[in-house]
Design an enzyme around this catalytic site. Structure first.
Site, PDB file in Angstrom:
ATOM      1  N   CYS A  49      -2.660   2.689   9.117  1.00  0.00           N
ATOM      2  CA  CYS A  49      -3.541   1.949   8.582  1.00  0.00           C
ATOM      3  C   CYS A  49      -4.816   1.886   9.294  1.00  0.00           C
ATOM      4  CB  CYS A  49      -2.953   0.370   8.649  1.00  0.00           C
ATOM      5  SG  CYS A  49      -1.813   0.067   7.236  1.00  0.00           S
ATOM      6  N   HIS A  56       0.855  -1.154  -0.168  1.00  0.00           N
ATOM      7  CA  HIS A  56      -0.040  -0.005  -0.016  1.00  0.00           C
ATOM      8  C   HIS A  56       0.925   1.115   0.033  1.00  0.00           C
ATOM      9  CE1 HIS A  56      -3.916  -1.766   1.710  1.00  0.00           C
ATOM     10  NE2 HIS A  56      -4.043  -1.706   0.536  1.00  0.00           N
TER      11      HIS A  56
END
Length: 269
Positions: free
Chosen positions: A262, A168
């Site tokens: 996150c 990511h």
């Protein structure tokens, strides 16, 4: 200077590592659920102690990765571009994020392409009139970048992630304030590295040790930078650049392949 922010988080009441959809996940190693919740609460408290507002999304049984709330959507100026997860294990999470935004004064837009919210999108309102950086290579489809640009009305710069450990964008790059970033160059293709050097000549550069400690998976408010306690080298670089590191222990969440960022979605009304 710090700017007060509003965030969305989801407590890890059902957090486990039952499957492996990134290189950091190992289902053979048990997660301490009580410790994960305690560490999450310390992160929430660190953000509220800095003056930020934190909203909470209720976790759902059977969705152990809902704690990684950043992946559920991406908002800019009240418009929300919803997520469409790549892996079926996480796909049901999108509906609960959609329901959260439906309950407020948000303009929610359903995505047609695979994207994982703020996991692969970062917004810098003070850079070039408002710029979105977008990652692709492992999770989010490049077509989602064009869709996000149409939905959010901001230019999107596509960045190619090439190291599977940094699957990511938010594991390899973070916004420190409204106009500058920190990033790990080797996580990106040579062409994307050139783009980043041109756009952000004053960026803070991380090394592999910083990235492996999830030191790029951070939340910055313009002055304070909340990051994993393990990322001591990254904290030193940020302090030298004029920021104030705020370390938080998140070792249990790292077992799921995530850390501070996150677990935190920014709500930009």
């Amino acid at each position: 200077m710090p700017r007060t922010r509003t965030y969305l988080m989801c407590p890890p009441r059902h957090f486990t590592v039952e499957y492996a959809i990134n290189p950091w996940m190992d289902p053979s190693v048990a997660v301490d659920g009580g410790l994960a919740l305690k560490q999450w609460e310390q992160l929430r408290d660190a953000l509220t102690d800095l003056g930020h507002t934190v909203h909470t999304l209720d976790p759902e049984p059977g969705l152990p990765d809902m704690v990684f709330a950043a992946n559920g959507a991406f908002s800019v100026d009240g418009v929300v571009y919803g997520a469409r997860f790549r892996h079926p294990q996480r796909a049901p999470e999108a509906a609960f994020h959609r329901a959260f935004y439906a309950g407020g004064a948000w303009d929610f837009r359903e995505p047609h392409h695979v994207n994982e919210g703020e996991g692969d999108f970062a917004y810098l309102p003070g850079a070039y009139g408002g710029l979105i950086l977008a990652g692709y290579g492992f999770r989010t489809e490049p077509a989602a970048h064009a869709e996000a640009q149409d939905v959010l009305g901001r230019p999107v710069v596509s960045l190619h992630l090439v190291d599977a450990s940094y699957y990511h964008l938010d594991t390899a790059l973070a916004a420190l304030d409204d106009a500058n970033v920190v990033y790990y160059p080797e996580a990106f293709s040579p062409a994307s590295q050139r783009v980043l050097r041109q756009l952000f000549p004053d960026a803070v550069l991380a090394d592999r040790a910083d990235a492996e400690a999830f030191g790029l998976n951070l939340v910055g408010d313009g002055r304070h930078v909340v990051l994993n306690t393990e990322a001591t080298g990254m904290a030193g670089k940020l302090r030298a650049a004029g920021y104030e590191p705020v370390p938080v222990e998140l070792g249990e969440l790292k077992r799921g392949g995530g850390s501070v960022k996150c677990a935190v979605a920014e709500l930009r009304a």
